[in-house]
Design a protein around this motif. Structure first.
Motif, PDB file in Angstrom:
ATOM      1  N   SER A 129       0.834  -1.189   0.000  1.00 22.98           N
ATOM      2  CA  SER A 129       0.000   0.000   0.000  1.00 22.98           C
ATOM      3  C   SER A 129       0.884   1.260   0.000  1.00 22.98           C
ATOM      4  CB  SER A 129      -0.904   0.012   1.234  1.00 22.98           C
ATOM      5  OG  SER A 129      -0.135   0.100   2.403  1.00 22.98           O
ATOM      6  N   PRO A 130       0.374   2.431  -0.386  1.00 25.64           N
ATOM      7  CA  PRO A 130      -1.015   2.603  -0.842  1.00 25.64           C
ATOM      8  C   PRO A 130      -1.254   1.970  -2.205  1.00 25.64           C
ATOM      9  CG  PRO A 130       0.195   4.657  -1.079  1.00 25.64           C
ATOM     10  CD  PRO A 130       1.119   3.709  -0.364  1.00 25.64           C
ATOM     11  N   TYR A 131      -2.465   1.480  -2.383  1.00 20.14           N
ATOM     12  CA  TYR A 131      -2.775   0.717  -3.588  1.00 20.14           C
ATOM     13  C   TYR A 131      -3.313   1.596  -4.704  1.00 20.14           C
ATOM     14  CZ  TYR A 131      -2.006  -3.224  -0.571  1.00 20.14           C
ATOM     15  OH  TYR A 131      -1.420  -4.122   0.296  1.00 20.14           O
ATOM     16  N   ARG A 132      -3.990   2.672  -4.334  1.00 19.45           N
ATOM     17  CA  ARG A 132      -4.485   3.617  -5.338  1.00 19.45           C
ATOM     18  C   ARG A 132      -4.344   5.031  -4.788  1.00 19.45           C
ATOM     19  NH1 ARG A 132      -9.853   0.574  -7.938  1.00 19.45           N
ATOM     20  NH2 ARG A 132      -8.680  -1.191  -8.795  1.00 19.45           N
ATOM     21  N   ARG A 133      -4.078   5.933  -5.706  1.00 20.47           N
ATOM     22  CA  ARG A 133      -3.867   7.331  -5.312  1.00 20.47           C
ATOM     23  C   ARG A 133      -4.672   8.233  -6.239  1.00 20.47           C
ATOM     24  NH1 ARG A 133       1.115   7.143  -5.224  1.00 20.47           N
ATOM     25  NH2 ARG A 133       1.584   7.227  -2.984  1.00 20.47           N
ATOM     26  N   TYR A 134      -5.318   9.240  -5.636  1.00 21.79           N
ATOM     27  CA  TYR A 134      -6.158  10.151  -6.398  1.00 21.79           C
ATOM     28  C   TYR A 134      -5.790  11.592  -6.050  1.00 21.79           C
ATOM     29  CZ  TYR A 134      -8.899   5.842  -6.468  1.00 21.79           C
ATOM     30  OH  TYR A 134      -9.295   4.533  -6.584  1.00 21.79           O
ATOM     31  N   SER A 135      -5.937  12.471  -7.038  1.00 22.08           N
ATOM     32  CA  SER A 135      -5.789  13.901  -6.784  1.00 22.08           C
ATOM     33  C   SER A 135      -7.133  14.437  -6.322  1.00 22.08           C
ATOM     34  CB  SER A 135      -5.349  14.622  -8.060  1.00 22.08           C
ATOM     35  OG  SER A 135      -5.337  16.024  -7.846  1.00 22.08           O
ATOM     36  N   ILE A 136      -7.137  15.186  -5.234  1.00 23.23           N
ATOM     37  CA  ILE A 136      -8.416  15.627  -4.665  1.00 23.23           C
ATOM     38  C   ILE A 136      -8.480  17.150  -4.534  1.00 23.23           C
ATOM     39  CG2 ILE A 136      -9.012  13.510  -3.462  1.00 23.23           C
ATOM     40  CD1 ILE A 136      -7.738  14.758  -0.943  1.00 23.23           C
ATOM     41  N   LYS A 137      -7.831  17.847  -5.427  1.00 18.38           N
ATOM     42  CA  LYS A 137      -7.976  19.296  -5.440  1.00 18.38           C
ATOM     43  C   LYS A 137      -9.388  19.629  -5.885  1.00 18.38           C
ATOM     44  CE  LYS A 137      -5.800  23.511  -7.159  1.00 18.38           C
ATOM     45  NZ  LYS A 137      -4.736  24.064  -8.016  1.00 18.38           N
ATOM     46  N   PRO A 138     -10.121  20.492  -5.160  1.00 23.96           N
ATOM     47  CA  PRO A 138     -11.502  20.818  -5.549  1.00 23.96           C
ATOM     48  C   PRO A 138     -11.562  21.333  -6.983  1.00 23.96           C
ATOM     49  CG  PRO A 138     -11.036  21.658  -3.356  1.00 23.96           C
ATOM     50  CD  PRO A 138      -9.730  21.162  -3.897  1.00 23.96           C
ATOM     51  N   SER A 139     -12.497  20.795  -7.744  1.00 25.03           N
ATOM     52  CA  SER A 139     -12.620  21.154  -9.157  1.00 25.03           C
ATOM     53  C   SER A 139     -14.004  21.731  -9.441  1.00 25.03           C
ATOM     54  CB  SER A 139     -12.388  19.927 -10.031  1.00 25.03           C
ATOM     55  OG  SER A 139     -13.402  18.959  -9.812  1.00 25.03           O
TER      56      SER A 139
ATOM     57  N   LEU B 251     -16.645  18.950  -9.757  1.00 29.39           N
ATOM     58  CA  LEU B 251     -17.214  18.435  -8.518  1.00 29.39           C
ATOM     59  C   LEU B 251     -18.199  19.436  -7.917  1.00 29.39           C
ATOM     60  CD1 LEU B 251     -17.423  16.428  -6.213  1.00 29.39           C
ATOM     61  CD2 LEU B 251     -15.386  17.430  -5.207  1.00 29.39           C
ATOM     62  N   ILE B 252     -17.840  20.716  -7.934  1.00 29.66           N
ATOM     63  CA  ILE B 252     -18.749  21.737  -7.391  1.00 29.66           C
ATOM     64  C   ILE B 252     -20.064  21.722  -8.154  1.00 29.66           C
ATOM     65  CG2 ILE B 252     -19.063  24.204  -6.987  1.00 29.66           C
ATOM     66  CD1 ILE B 252     -15.975  24.377  -6.725  1.00 29.66           C
ATOM     67  N   ASN B 253     -19.974  21.602  -9.499  1.00 33.06           N
ATOM     68  CA  ASN B 253     -21.190  21.536 -10.313  1.00 33.06           C
ATOM     69  C   ASN B 253     -22.011  20.296  -9.988  1.00 33.06           C
ATOM     70  OD1 ASN B 253     -20.603  23.899 -11.677  1.00 33.06           O
ATOM     71  ND2 ASN B 253     -19.540  22.861 -13.359  1.00 33.06           N
ATOM     72  N   ARG B 254     -21.325  19.188  -9.748  1.00 36.09           N
ATOM     73  CA  ARG B 254     -22.042  17.945  -9.458  1.00 36.09           C
ATOM     74  C   ARG B 254     -22.786  18.044  -8.134  1.00 36.09           C
ATOM     75  NH1 ARG B 254     -19.510  11.797  -9.757  1.00 36.09           N
ATOM     76  NH2 ARG B 254     -21.516  10.708  -9.665  1.00 36.09           N
TER      77      ARG B 254
ATOM     78  N   GLU C 124     -20.431  32.617  -4.712  1.00 33.08           N
ATOM     79  CA  GLU C 124     -19.492  33.702  -4.431  1.00 33.08           C
ATOM     80  C   GLU C 124     -18.095  33.151  -4.148  1.00 33.08           C
ATOM     81  OE1 GLU C 124     -21.223  35.771  -1.188  1.00 33.08           O
ATOM     82  OE2 GLU C 124     -22.868  36.662  -2.374  1.00 33.08           O
ATOM     83  N   ALA C 125     -18.034  32.062  -3.393  1.00 31.12           N
ATOM     84  CA  ALA C 125     -16.735  31.442  -3.098  1.00 31.12           C
ATOM     85  C   ALA C 125     -16.068  30.945  -4.375  1.00 31.12           C
ATOM     86  CB  ALA C 125     -16.925  30.287  -2.116  1.00 31.12           C
ATOM     87  N   ARG C 126     -16.860  30.412  -5.255  1.00 24.91           N
ATOM     88  CA  ARG C 126     -16.310  29.917  -6.516  1.00 24.91           C
ATOM     89  C   ARG C 126     -15.738  31.061  -7.349  1.00 24.91           C
ATOM     90  NH1 ARG C 126     -19.734  26.018 -10.596  1.00 24.91           N
ATOM     91  NH2 ARG C 126     -18.079  25.646 -12.136  1.00 24.91           N
ATOM     92  N   GLN C 127     -16.419  32.196  -7.347  1.00 25.04           N
ATOM     93  CA  GLN C 127     -15.919  33.365  -8.080  1.00 25.04           C
ATOM     94  C   GLN C 127     -14.608  33.869  -7.506  1.00 25.04           C
ATOM     95  OE1 GLN C 127     -19.179  36.142  -7.946  1.00 25.04           O
ATOM     96  NE2 GLN C 127     -20.406  35.029  -9.465  1.00 25.04           N
TER      97      GLN C 127
ATOM     98  N   GLY D  71     -12.356  25.041  -2.097  1.00 28.47           N
ATOM     99  CA  GLY D  71     -12.662  24.263  -0.906  1.00 28.47           C
ATOM    100  C   GLY D  71     -13.871  24.802  -0.168  1.00 28.47           C
ATOM    101  N   GLU D  72     -13.970  26.123  -0.073  1.00 29.73           N
ATOM    102  CA  GLU D  72     -15.121  26.727   0.606  1.00 29.73           C
ATOM    103  C   GLU D  72     -16.398  26.481  -0.187  1.00 29.73           C
ATOM    104  OE1 GLU D  72     -16.660  31.071   2.297  1.00 29.73           O
ATOM    105  OE2 GLU D  72     -14.671  30.873   1.382  1.00 29.73           O
ATOM    106  N   ALA D  73     -16.305  26.544  -1.525  1.00 30.34           N
ATOM    107  CA  ALA D  73     -17.477  26.285  -2.366  1.00 30.34           C
ATOM    108  C   ALA D  73     -17.968  24.847  -2.183  1.00 30.34           C
ATOM    109  CB  ALA D  73     -17.138  26.550  -3.828  1.00 30.34           C
ATOM    110  N   VAL D  74     -17.038  23.904  -2.106  1.00 39.64           N
ATOM    111  CA  VAL D  74     -17.412  22.505  -1.866  1.00 39.64           C
ATOM    112  C   VAL D  74     -18.108  22.379  -0.513  1.00 39.64           C
ATOM    113  CG1 VAL D  74     -16.501  20.205  -1.388  1.00 39.64           C
ATOM    114  CG2 VAL D  74     -15.647  21.494  -3.355  1.00 39.64           C
ATOM    115  N   ARG D  75     -17.534  23.001   0.508  1.00 40.69           N
ATOM    116  CA  ARG D  75     -18.111  22.907   1.853  1.00 40.69           C
ATOM    117  C   ARG D  75     -19.533  23.451   1.885  1.00 40.69           C
ATOM    118  NH1 ARG D  75     -19.082  26.195   5.876  1.00 40.69           N
ATOM    119  NH2 ARG D  75     -18.013  27.961   4.876  1.00 40.69           N
ATOM    120  N   LEU D  76     -19.762  24.578   1.226  1.00 43.34           N
ATOM    121  CA  LEU D  76     -21.090  25.210   1.250  1.00 43.34           C
ATOM    122  C   LEU D  76     -22.109  24.380   0.468  1.00 43.34           C
ATOM    123  CD1 LEU D  76     -19.844  28.864   0.815  1.00 43.34           C
ATOM    124  CD2 LEU D  76     -21.094  27.999   2.801  1.00 43.34           C
ATOM    125  N   GLN D  77     -21.704  23.820  -0.672  1.00 44.26           N
ATOM    126  CA  GLN D  77     -22.619  22.956  -1.408  1.00 44.26           C
ATOM    127  C   GLN D  77     -22.944  21.696  -0.603  1.00 44.26           C
ATOM    128  OE1 GLN D  77     -24.351  23.674  -3.843  1.00 44.26           O
ATOM    129  NE2 GLN D  77     -23.292  24.816  -5.448  1.00 44.26           N
ATOM    130  N   ALA D  78     -21.948  21.177   0.113  1.00 46.74           N
ATOM    131  CA  ALA D  78     -22.193  20.016   0.962  1.00 46.74           C
ATOM    132  C   ALA D  78     -23.180  20.363   2.073  1.00 46.74           C
ATOM    133  CB  ALA D  78     -20.876  19.518   1.549  1.00 46.74           C
TER     134      ALA D  78
END
Length: 437
Positions: free
Chosen positions: A348-358, A361-364, A397-400, A405-412
Motif C-alpha cells: 500500500s497505498p494501492y491507489r492514489r487520487y488527486s483531490i484538489k476541488p474542481s 465536482l462543485i457543479n455535481r 461567491e466562493a467559486r468566483q 474548498g469553501e465552495a465545496v463545503r457550502l454545497q455540501a
C-alpha cells in the motif's frame, strides 16, 4: 528577576484527533449489518502503547447472522487489542483480528442459523510511531494528505484479485462486468484467515483518515470522498457522505468513520517521556523479610561464637542485600513511546487520487441540490428553501473568488440541510400516522 517561562502542559491524547462515526441502514435494506467503533486513547500512557483505534465491519449472512458477525468483530478486536500488552501494537492488532475470526467461526459452528456467517474488518491504530492497519475483506481505509487521497487497504474481492493477478486490466470491459460485491476473504466462515497488516506510516498534523464499508464506495467516487473529507470537519463529512450514498440509491448499509489529526502526534508522547520519571521501586515485602532474617541470623551466630556458620549466613545476607538493592534501583515499567512497529507492508497505498476541488465536482454537488429541489416540487414535499438558497449563493461567491474548498463545503452543507428537512418531514409524518387512543 524574570521568571522562567512556564512549560506547556502535555496535550491530552484525545485532543490530538477529531473523529466522527456514522452508520446508516441505507434505502434498500431492512436491517443494518454494518458496525463500527472508535476507541480514542484516554491517557498518554495508553496513547504511547496502543494509540487511537478505529474499526469498521460489514457483516454477511442470512437472518441476523451478518449483524451478529460485524458486532462481534467491533467488540472483540478492541478488547483483545488492549488485552495483549505483552506484544507490540502491530502484532497485537493482527492477533486481535485473528481472535475475532476464531470467535465468529465458533459461534457459526455452534448454531445452524449462523452457519457460514462472516464479516469484513478494517482496523486502524494511530500511534506515536505511525499508523498501522489490520484488514480483511473489502471495507476500506483511506488517508488524505495535501492534495493526495490514498487507499491504504487492498480489496479482498474477486475483481481486485483478478486485476492484481494480471488476468484482467482495470479499464477493460471484462473488469467492469465482474460483480463488485464478491469478496474473497472475510472473518468467520473459515477457522483460518489471512490478515493484511499494513504500515507503519508516519502520522502528520493535518492528516485525515477515512474508514468505510462498501455501501459508501459503491455509490460515491473516490475523488468525491477525498475532497469532501478534506473540506469538512469529521462530523459533517460523515453526514454528507452518507447522504450522498443514499441519494444515489442507498443499495447497501453505509458506515463511515472520519478522523482528523489536529495536533502533532509526537508531542504528547515526547512531553510525556520527559515528564514521567523513572521512579525507584521499593523491594517486595518477602524480599525485605528474607534480607532482615539473614542479617539477624548472622548477628546471633556471631554472638554465639558460631563463626563458621556465621560466615555462610553472612554470604547469604550479602546476596539478599544485593537482590534488595537491585530491586530498589530497578525503574518502574513506565509506558514510553514504542520503537519500530515492524508491521508487514503488502504494497500500500494501492491507489492514489488527486483531490484538489474542481469545478466539475462543485457543479455535481450543486446538481444534486437541484435534483432534490425538483423532486420536492414534483412530490409536494413541504421544504423551506431559504437556508439552502443562502448556502448555494455563498457557494457561488466562493467559486468566483477561486475558493474551491469553501465552495465545496457550502454545497455540501446545502445537501445536508435539504436531507435533514426530508428526514424531519418523514419523522413528522410517521408520528402523525399514530392513532390517538
Amino acid at each position: 528577576m524574570p521568571q522562567p517561562a512556564a512549560q506547556p502542559d502535555a496535550p491530552s491524547p484525545t485532543s490530538m484527533v477529531e473523529f466522527a462515526v456514522l452508520s446508516d441502514v441505507g434505502m434498500r435494506r431492512a436491517n443494518n449489518q454494518d458496525a463500527a467503533t472508535a476507541l480514542p486513547a484516554d491517557s498518554v500512557e495508553r496513547y504511547c502503547t496502543r494509540g487511537h483505534l478505529f474499526v469498521v465491519a460489514d457483516g454477511m449472512g442470512a437472518h441476523a447472522a451478518g449483524e451478529l458477525a460485524s458486532r462481534m468483530a467491533v467488540d472483540t478486536i478492541p478488547h483483545q487489542y488492549l488485552k495483549r500488552s505483552q506484544v507490540g501494537a502491530a502484532e497485537a492488532l493482527r492477533q486481535s483480528v485473528q481472535e475475532a475470526n476464531n470467535e465468529i467461526h465458533r459461534r457459526g459452528m455452534q448454531n445452524p442459523e449462523f452457519h457460514n456467517m462472516g464479516t469484513t474488518a478494517s482496523a486502524l491504530a494511530l500511534l506515536p510511531d505511525g499508523a498501522v492497519i489490520a484488514h480483511v475483506g473489502d471495507s476500506r481505509v483511506y488517508r488524505a494528505r495535501g492534495n493526495a487521497f490514498e487507499q491504504l487497504t487492498f480489496d479482498h474481492s474477486l475483481v481486485w484479485e483478478m486485476q492484481a493477478s494480471g488476468q484482467v486490466h482495470p479499464e477493460s470491459t471484462l473488469s467492469q462486468s465482474i460483480p463488485k460485491n464478491v469478496i474473497t476473504r472475510s472473518l468467520g466462515p473459515s477457522a483460518d484467515v489471512q490478515i493484511d497488516l499494513e504500515g507503519p506510516w508516519p502520522v502528520l498534523k493535518g492528516d485525515r483518515y477515512l474508514l468505510c464499508s462498501d455501501g459508501l464506495t459503491g455509490q460515491v467516487d473516490d475523488e468525491e470522498i477525498g475532497v469532501l473529507l478534506c473540506c469538512l470537519p469529521p462530523h459533517r463529512a460523515v453526514r454528507v457522505l452518507v447522504d450522498l450514498a443514499n441519494l444515489r440509491g442507498g443499495q447497501d448499509n453505509i458506515t463511515v468513520i472520519a478522523v482528523q489529526v489536529v495536533d502533532d502526534p509526537g508531542l504528547a508522547a515526547g512531553m510525556s517521556a520527559r515528564s514521567i520519571k523513572r521512579r525507584r521501586k521499593l523491594p517486595s515485602e518477602p524480599l525485605l523479610a528474607t534480607t532482615a532474617a539473614c542479617v539477624l541470623a548472622t548477628l546471633i551466630l556471631l554472638l554465639l561464637e558460631q563463626r563458621g556458620t556465621a560466615v555462610v549466613t553472612a554470604i547469604l545476607s550479602l546476596l539478599a542485600i544485593g537482590f534488595t538493592l537491585r530491586s530498589w534501583l530497578r525503574p518502574v515499567d513506565v509506558p514510553v513511546p514504542p520503537g519500530p512497529l515492524g508491521g508487514h507492508r503488502t504494497g500500500s497505498p494501492y491507489r492514489r487520487y488527486s483531490i484538489k476541488p474542481s469545478d466539475a465536482l462543485i457543479n455535481r454537488l450543486g446538481g444534486t441540490v437541484q435534483a432534490l429541489r425538483e423532486a420536492a416540487i414534483d412530490k409536494g414535499w413541504n421544504l423551506d428553501w431559504k437556508q439552502v438558497d443562502q448556502l448555494q449563493e455563498q457557494a457561488r461567491e466562493a467559486r468566483q473568488r477561486q475558493a474551491g474548498g469553501e465552495a465545496v463545503r457550502l454545497q455540501a452543507e446545502a445537501i445536508i440541510e435539504t436531507m435533514q428537512q426530508l428526514r424531519d418531514q418523514h419523522n413528522r409524518q410517521a408520528s402523525d400516522s399514530t392513532l390517538d387512543i
